[in-house]
Enzyme design. Structure first.
Site, PDB file in Angstrom:
ATOM      1  CE  LYS A  77     -85.700  33.130  -7.400  1.00 53.49           C
ATOM      2  NZ  LYS A  77     -85.844  32.899  -5.941  1.00 53.49           N
ATOM      3  NE  ARG A  86     -90.790  37.012  -0.682  1.00 55.95           N
ATOM      4  CZ  ARG A  86     -90.416  36.212  -1.688  1.00 55.95           C
ATOM      5  NH1 ARG A  86     -90.683  34.920  -1.614  1.00 55.95           N
ATOM      6  NH2 ARG A  86     -89.774  36.686  -2.738  1.00 55.95           N
ATOM      7  N   GLY A 146     -87.923  41.870  -7.705  1.00 54.53           N
ATOM      8  CA  GLY A 146     -88.642  41.445  -8.893  1.00 54.53           C
ATOM      9  C   GLY A 146     -88.053  41.945 -10.194  1.00 54.53           C
ATOM     10  CD  GLU A 200     -83.088  34.968  -3.803  1.00 53.85           C
ATOM     11  OE1 GLU A 200     -82.728  35.634  -4.794  1.00 53.85           O
ATOM     12  OE2 GLU A 200     -84.247  34.527  -3.661  1.00 53.85           O
ATOM     13  CE1 TYR A 211     -75.971  41.738 -15.570  1.00 46.87           C
ATOM     14  CE2 TYR A 211     -74.391  41.566 -17.375  1.00 46.87           C
ATOM     15  CZ  TYR A 211     -75.647  41.332 -16.860  1.00 46.87           C
ATOM     16  OH  TYR A 211     -76.601  40.694 -17.616  1.00 46.87           O
TER      17      TYR A 211
END
Length: 446
Positions: free
Chosen positions: A237, A291, A164, A275, A202
């Site tokens: 998102k 999930r 998150g 992802e 990054y």
């Protein structure tokens, strides 16, 4: 097949799971806090059990209360939805130890992919490309400096147990590293009870591309295409679409194959999402979500599959009813997350819903638990609806989405609908030319 499933969640996802169960002839048990006594999923479920006060720790995160509800209702299985306990390996294990079926992957796979360092190592061994970075946890500032110098600035310091957007700090130069390292460790400790961090390169202008996979207990694995989730604010998102406007057919087929192969190698079962960051034609694995995803409807729209139904079938031991070559992707779909927030300040705006009108028509779907007179409580996530639109191509999808947003009425509280309308007028978005940080730049200019 199961006869009764307990839904260990709330809001739109609880309602979404209830609907899939109803269509499969499965009875449902809704759990709820005292704040959600009038919630739509509570009203529609076959049974409803109050498990505690509003605070999530005393209700939706209370594993013992949830298991007690499953016991007294004689449920056979528990579907965790997303958020709350959906990726809690200890909860999944408790569910199984108490004789219920956990509708999701095994506790071992949740544990394996829940630790970002372990997940990164596992992904690399399974053949997935990863972002250059530390091979494991970074214990000291000196070690961090050595690794950062080797892979080159800027670098991202990330919590091993993170999620998150918490426990993440960017260091653009060596002078920034100490602050980034200390802040990431402190936030990781406060948020997850684990100060462990690692470092990776990054990427400045990546896209966030994720691949939906589905695997059964019989060794069958398929991918269900990719989703572009690059429109984010503070790593949350905001809008998702499928397929990604940044990829061509060769690229999407290749990343889908790689993701499915990796899931097969680790023996994964259930729905899962790989992802990736995508930049300059290269994919880099970042994490796996074990999930159901918030944005699963866009995949459903272009594939014609009910992912919740498939998840339940797999949990019941059924094999997949199709192979990779049977899956056909058509058209384009976009999902807008509608939050009860001020569209400029992003401050939460809970309250009582006055007039409520959901848009409709061909290719328009609304996943929401709202109704006129419902009071949105202040205790939970601010997302109150998902508007999902389908078109035969992206341009038709955009035109339909504009129309649907104009029709959407949620009176009595502020929402992010006006911001979505602004996005649809931006040439960069219309042309599909955006990256992970585009939305931050856009709202920063308000």
């Amino acid at each position: 097949m199961f006869e009764k499933i307990l839904i260990a969640n709330r809001g739109e996802i609880a309602l979404r799971i209830h609907r899939a169960c109803r269509e499969m002839g499965i009875r449902t048990v809704a759990i709820h806090s005292t704040a959600d006594a009038d919630a739509m999923h509570v009203r529609l479920a076959d049974e409803a059990i109050c498990i505690g006060p509003p605070a999530p720790a005393k209700s939706y995160l209370n594993a013992h209360a949830i298991l007690s509800a499953a016991t007294i209702s004689n449920a056979e299985a528990i579907h965790p939805g997303y958020g709350f306990l959906s990726e809690n390996a200890d909860f999944a294990q408790m569910v199984e130890e108490h004789g219920f079926v956990f509708i999701g992957p095994s506790p071992d796979h949740i544990r394996l992919m829940g630790d970002k360092i372990v997940a990164r190592t596992t992904a690399k061994e399974a053949g997935l490309p990863v972002v250059p970075g530390s091979p494991g946890a970074v214990e000291s500032l000196a070690e961090a400096g050595t690794i950062a110098a080797a892979i080159g600035y800027p670098v991202l310091v990330k919590a091993s147990a993170g999620g998150g957007g918490r426990g993440m700090r960017v260091a653009d130069t060596a002078d920034d590293l100490q602050t980034a390292f200390e802040q990431a460790r402190k936030e990781a400790e406060n948020s997850f009870g684990n100060p462990e961090v690692y470092i990776e390169k990054y990427l400045r202008t990546p896209r966030h591309i994720e691949v939906q996979i589905l695997a059964d207990a019989h060794g069958n694995v398929v991918h269900l295409g990719e989703r572009d989730c690059s429109l984010q604010r503070r790593h949350q998102k905001f809008l998702e679409e499928a397929p990604s406007p940044a990829l061509n057919d060769v690229q999407r087929a290749e990343i889908g194959r790689i993701a499915a192969d990796a899931a097969r190698k680790i023996g994964y079962r259930s729905l899962g999402t790989m992802e990736f960051l995508y930049e300059n034609g290269e994919f880099y694995f970042i994490e796996m979500n074990t999930r159901l995803q918030v944005e699963h409807p866009v995949t459903e729209m272009i594939s014609g599959l009910d992912l919740v139904r498939e998840m339940i079938r797999v949990a019941a031991g059924a094999p997949l009813g199709f192979a990779q070559e049977d899956i056909r992707f058509t058209g384009h779909s976009i999902e807008c997350r509608i939050n009860a927030e001020n569209p400029v300040t992003f401050l939460p705006c809970p309250g009582r819903v006055g007039d409520y009108h959901a848009p409709g028509g061909l290719g328009v779907r609304v996943d929401s638990a709202l109704y006129a007179g419902y009071t949105v409580p202040p205790y939970y996530d601010s997302m109150i609806a998902k508007l999902i639109v389908y078109g035969t191509n992206r341009n038709e999808c955009l035109m339909r989405l504009r129309r649907a947003l104009e029709e959407f009425v949620i009176d009595g509280l502020e929402t992010t609908i006006p911001l979505h309308q602004r996005l649809l007028a931006e040439p960069d978005f219309i042309n599909g030319e955006y990256d992970n940080r585009w939305l931050e730049r856009f709202v920063g200019g308000q």
